[in-house]
Motif scaffolding. Structure first.
Motif, short mmCIF file in Angstrom:
data_model
loop_
_atom_site.label_atom_id
_atom_site.label_comp_id
_atom_site.label_asym_id
_atom_site.label_seq_id
_atom_site.Cartn_x
_atom_site.Cartn_y
_atom_site.Cartn_z
N ARG A 7 0.83 -1.20 0.00
CA ARG A 7 0.00 0.00 0.00
C ARG A 7 0.87 1.26 0.00
NH1 ARG A 7 -3.43 3.02 3.73
NH2 ARG A 7 -2.17 2.25 5.46
N ILE A 8 1.92 1.24 0.80
CA ILE A 8 2.84 2.37 0.86
C ILE A 8 3.60 2.51 -0.45
CG2 ILE A 8 4.96 3.22 1.96
CD1 ILE A 8 3.80 2.17 4.64
N ALA A 11 1.42 4.10 -3.01
CA ALA A 11 1.25 5.53 -2.75
C ALA A 11 2.49 6.32 -3.17
CB ALA A 11 0.93 5.77 -1.28
N VAL A 12 3.68 5.77 -2.92
CA VAL A 12 4.92 6.43 -3.34
C VAL A 12 4.95 6.52 -4.87
CG1 VAL A 12 7.44 6.24 -3.44
CG2 VAL A 12 6.25 5.79 -1.29
N ALA A 13 4.58 5.45 -5.54
CA ALA A 13 4.58 5.45 -7.01
C ALA A 13 3.56 6.45 -7.55
CB ALA A 13 4.28 4.05 -7.53
N GLU A 14 2.40 6.52 -6.94
CA GLU A 14 1.35 7.42 -7.42
C GLU A 14 1.69 8.89 -7.17
OE1 GLU A 14 -2.54 4.51 -7.05
OE2 GLU A 14 -2.11 5.91 -5.42
N ALA A 22 3.49 9.61 2.48
CA ALA A 22 3.33 9.60 3.93
C ALA A 22 2.15 10.47 4.36
CB ALA A 22 4.62 10.09 4.60
N LYS A 23 2.05 11.64 3.77
CA LYS A 23 0.93 12.53 4.10
C LYS A 23 -0.41 11.92 3.70
CE LYS A 23 3.43 16.88 3.95
NZ LYS A 23 3.60 18.18 3.27
N ARG A 34 11.07 3.10 5.38
CA ARG A 34 11.39 1.75 5.89
C ARG A 34 10.54 0.68 5.22
NH1 ARG A 34 11.48 4.20 11.11
NH2 ARG A 34 9.42 3.32 11.43
N ALA A 35 9.28 0.97 4.96
CA ALA A 35 8.39 -0.01 4.32
C ALA A 35 8.87 -0.32 2.90
CB ALA A 35 6.96 0.50 4.29
N VAL A 36 9.26 0.71 2.15
CA VAL A 36 9.75 0.49 0.79
C VAL A 36 11.08 -0.27 0.84
CG1 VAL A 36 10.60 1.62 -1.31
CG2 VAL A 36 8.51 2.43 -0.20
#
Length: 58
Positions: A7-8, A11-14, A22-23, A34-36
């Motif tokens: 999910r993270i 969101a980073v890709a989008e 993060a926001k 850390r998740a990536v």
């Protein structure tokens, strides 16, 4: 591999931004990073997220 990591990553890709992701997800920048990193380590591959400039590939 955790669903939260995916999910993270999505969101980073989008958003093309760790901070933007993060926001959007209401988590800290470090949690996003850390998740990536954990997902990359588990898959044994570096994503384009590791680069300073994030762009989606076609």
């Amino acid at each position: 591999m955790e669903l939260e990591q995916l999910r993270i990553f999505l969101a980073v890709a989008e958003t093309s931004s760790f901070t933007g992701a993060a926001k959007r997800l209401f988590v800290s920048h470090s949690t996003t990073s850390r998740a990536v990193a954990a997902l990359e380590a588990e898959l044994g591959a570096k994503s384009s997220c590791a680069r300073r400039s994030l762009r989606r590939t076609p």
